[in-house]
Design a protein around this motif. Structure first.
Motif, PDB file in Angstrom:
ATOM      1  N   LEU A  62       0.833  -1.199   0.000  1.00 51.23           N
ATOM      2  CA  LEU A  62       0.000   0.000   0.000  1.00 51.23           C
ATOM      3  C   LEU A  62       0.869   1.252   0.000  1.00 51.23           C
ATOM      4  O   LEU A  62       0.639   2.191  -0.754  1.00 51.23           O
ATOM      5  CB  LEU A  62      -0.913   0.007   1.226  1.00 51.23           C
ATOM      6  CG  LEU A  62      -1.734   1.274   1.463  1.00 51.23           C
ATOM      7  CD1 LEU A  62      -2.883   1.336   0.473  1.00 51.23           C
ATOM      8  CD2 LEU A  62      -2.266   1.280   2.876  1.00 51.23           C
ATOM      9  N   ALA A  63       1.893   1.248   0.820  1.00 49.94           N
ATOM     10  CA  ALA A  63       2.797   2.397   0.902  1.00 49.94           C
ATOM     11  C   ALA A  63       3.529   2.609  -0.422  1.00 49.94           C
ATOM     12  O   ALA A  63       3.671   3.746  -0.887  1.00 49.94           O
ATOM     13  CB  ALA A  63       3.784   2.204   2.046  1.00 49.94           C
ATOM     14  N   ALA A  64       3.993   1.539  -1.053  1.00 50.88           N
ATOM     15  CA  ALA A  64       4.705   1.656  -2.335  1.00 50.88           C
ATOM     16  C   ALA A  64       3.777   2.171  -3.436  1.00 50.88           C
ATOM     17  O   ALA A  64       4.161   3.034  -4.234  1.00 50.88           O
ATOM     18  CB  ALA A  64       5.308   0.315  -2.723  1.00 50.88           C
ATOM     19  N   THR A  88       7.631  10.095   0.826  1.00 53.40           N
ATOM     20  CA  THR A  88       7.651   8.938   1.710  1.00 53.40           C
ATOM     21  C   THR A  88       6.219   8.634   2.103  1.00 53.40           C
ATOM     22  O   THR A  88       5.506   9.513   2.572  1.00 53.40           O
ATOM     23  CB  THR A  88       8.467   9.235   2.988  1.00 53.40           C
ATOM     24  OG1 THR A  88       9.758   9.683   2.607  1.00 53.40           O
ATOM     25  CG2 THR A  88       8.592   8.009   3.849  1.00 53.40           C
ATOM     26  N   VAL A  89       5.807   7.399   1.889  1.00 54.78           N
ATOM     27  CA  VAL A  89       4.470   6.970   2.288  1.00 54.78           C
ATOM     28  C   VAL A  89       4.635   5.811   3.254  1.00 54.78           C
ATOM     29  O   VAL A  89       5.307   4.830   2.940  1.00 54.78           O
ATOM     30  CB  VAL A  89       3.622   6.543   1.075  1.00 54.78           C
ATOM     31  CG1 VAL A  89       2.248   6.062   1.520  1.00 54.78           C
ATOM     32  CG2 VAL A  89       3.491   7.685   0.083  1.00 54.78           C
ATOM     33  N   GLU A  97       0.478   7.882   6.223  1.00 54.10           N
ATOM     34  CA  GLU A  97       1.219   9.130   6.377  1.00 54.10           C
ATOM     35  C   GLU A  97       2.026   9.386   5.109  1.00 54.10           C
ATOM     36  O   GLU A  97       2.784   8.530   4.674  1.00 54.10           O
ATOM     37  CB  GLU A  97       2.156   9.037   7.578  1.00 54.10           C
ATOM     38  CG  GLU A  97       2.938  10.303   7.827  1.00 54.10           C
ATOM     39  CD  GLU A  97       3.808  10.195   9.061  1.00 54.10           C
ATOM     40  OE1 GLU A  97       3.270  10.291  10.174  1.00 54.10           O
ATOM     41  OE2 GLU A  97       5.022  10.001   8.885  1.00 54.10           O
ATOM     42  N   VAL A  98       1.844  10.555   4.537  1.00 53.96           N
ATOM     43  CA  VAL A  98       2.530  10.942   3.305  1.00 53.96           C
ATOM     44  C   VAL A  98       3.370  12.172   3.603  1.00 53.96           C
ATOM     45  O   VAL A  98       2.845  13.203   4.013  1.00 53.96           O
ATOM     46  CB  VAL A  98       1.528  11.265   2.175  1.00 53.96           C
ATOM     47  CG1 VAL A  98       2.268  11.669   0.911  1.00 53.96           C
ATOM     48  CG2 VAL A  98       0.610  10.087   1.922  1.00 53.96           C
ATOM     49  N   GLN A  99       4.686  12.046   3.416  1.00 53.73           N
ATOM     50  CA  GLN A  99       5.566  13.195   3.582  1.00 53.73           C
ATOM     51  C   GLN A  99       6.115  13.560   2.205  1.00 53.73           C
ATOM     52  O   GLN A  99       6.613  12.700   1.478  1.00 53.73           O
ATOM     53  CB  GLN A  99       6.721  12.900   4.527  1.00 53.73           C
ATOM     54  CG  GLN A  99       7.580  14.141   4.737  1.00 53.73           C
ATOM     55  CD  GLN A  99       8.755  13.909   5.651  1.00 53.73           C
ATOM     56  OE1 GLN A  99       9.494  12.939   5.492  1.00 53.73           O
ATOM     57  NE2 GLN A  99       8.933  14.794   6.600  1.00 53.73           N
ATOM     58  N   THR A 114       3.713  17.085   5.735  1.00 53.46           N
ATOM     59  CA  THR A 114       3.207  15.754   6.049  1.00 53.46           C
ATOM     60  C   THR A 114       1.676  15.781   6.083  1.00 53.46           C
ATOM     61  O   THR A 114       1.080  16.676   6.670  1.00 53.46           O
ATOM     62  CB  THR A 114       3.750  15.271   7.417  1.00 53.46           C
ATOM     63  OG1 THR A 114       5.171  15.277   7.355  1.00 53.46           O
ATOM     64  CG2 THR A 114       3.258  13.875   7.731  1.00 53.46           C
ATOM     65  N   PHE A 115       1.072  14.798   5.421  1.00 55.24           N
ATOM     66  CA  PHE A 115      -0.372  14.629   5.420  1.00 55.24           C
ATOM     67  C   PHE A 115      -0.678  13.278   6.041  1.00 55.24           C
ATOM     68  O   PHE A 115      -0.002  12.294   5.763  1.00 55.24           O
ATOM     69  CB  PHE A 115      -0.916  14.672   3.985  1.00 55.24           C
ATOM     70  CG  PHE A 115      -0.573  15.936   3.266  1.00 55.24           C
ATOM     71  CD1 PHE A 115      -1.379  17.060   3.382  1.00 55.24           C
ATOM     72  CD2 PHE A 115       0.557  16.009   2.454  1.00 55.24           C
ATOM     73  CE1 PHE A 115      -1.040  18.230   2.719  1.00 55.24           C
ATOM     74  CE2 PHE A 115       0.882  17.166   1.787  1.00 55.24           C
ATOM     75  CZ  PHE A 115       0.084  18.293   1.919  1.00 55.24           C
ATOM     76  N   ARG A 116      -1.705  13.215   6.856  1.00 55.51           N
ATOM     77  CA  ARG A 116      -2.088  11.960   7.519  1.00 55.51           C
ATOM     78  C   ARG A 116      -3.575  11.712   7.311  1.00 55.51           C
ATOM     79  O   ARG A 116      -4.374  12.648   7.370  1.00 55.51           O
ATOM     80  CB  ARG A 116      -1.811  12.024   9.017  1.00 55.51           C
ATOM     81  CG  ARG A 116      -0.364  12.018   9.348  1.00 55.51           C
ATOM     82  CD  ARG A 116      -0.148  12.099  10.869  1.00 55.51           C
ATOM     83  NE  ARG A 116       1.269  12.259  11.153  1.00 55.51           N
ATOM     84  CZ  ARG A 116       1.912  13.408  11.210  1.00 55.51           C
ATOM     85  NH1 ARG A 116       1.252  14.525  11.001  1.00 55.51           N
ATOM     86  NH2 ARG A 116       3.187  13.460  11.463  1.00 55.51           N
ATOM     87  N   GLY A 117      -3.911  10.442   7.116  1.00 55.27           N
ATOM     88  CA  GLY A 117      -5.317  10.075   6.996  1.00 55.27           C
ATOM     89  C   GLY A 117      -5.512   8.627   7.397  1.00 55.27           C
ATOM     90  O   GLY A 117      -4.573   7.824   7.349  1.00 55.27           O
ATOM     91  N   PRO A 118      -6.730   8.274   7.796  1.00 52.43           N
ATOM     92  CA  PRO A 118      -7.002   6.904   8.244  1.00 52.43           C
ATOM     93  C   PRO A 118      -7.067   5.923   7.073  1.00 52.43           C
ATOM     94  O   PRO A 118      -7.422   6.293   5.971  1.00 52.43           O
ATOM     95  CB  PRO A 118      -8.361   7.032   8.917  1.00 52.43           C
ATOM     96  CG  PRO A 118      -9.013   8.166   8.215  1.00 52.43           C
ATOM     97  CD  PRO A 118      -7.902   9.126   7.881  1.00 52.43           C
TER      98      PRO A 118
END
Length: 120
Positions: A62-64, A88-89, A97-99, A114-118
């Motif tokens: 998911l992060a990739a 960076t995810v 978390e997305v930076q 940095t953005f954060r979401g559930p």
């Protein structure tokens, strides 16, 4: 230079709220990340599709996938405004978390946001 603030609102002086270039560019990055392709009428391919990952299994894949989507969308839609340095995810527990690190081309200013979401 002065830009309209996002989200649109009224400032303390009773006039339309404004922002400087740094906040404006951050708002542009956030708009690209938070918009799903197909959401905008005259630009159906605008956005990153990042929010669609909320319903995917939460792991390193998911992060990739998120990183690839973010990098592609930012290069395409904001390539003339920012020089992307790194994305960076991370999937941390139930949060994505997305930076994003970039240089604002107009000013040469380096910025990290940095953005954060559930995620489910």
């Amino acid at each position: 230079m002065v830009y309209l603030a996002h989200p649109f609102g009224v400032g303390g002086d009773g006039r339309t709220a404004t922002s400087g270039v740094t906040d404006h560019v951050r708002d542009l990055v956030e708009q690209v990340l938070a918009t799903a392709p197909g959401e905008r009428v005259n630009r159906p391919d605008f956005g990153s599709g990042l929010l669609s990952l909320v319903f995917e299994p939460h792991d390193d894949a998911l992060a990739a996938a998120g990183r690839a989507q973010v990098e592609g969308a930012l290069h395409r839609w904001l390539g003339e405004v920012i020089q992307l340095e790194a994305v960076t995810v991370q999937s941390i527990e139930s949060t994505l978390e997305v930076q994003v690190r970039y240089v604002i081309r107009a000013t040469g200013e380096r910025t990290a946001t940095t953005f954060r979401g559930p995620v489910t």
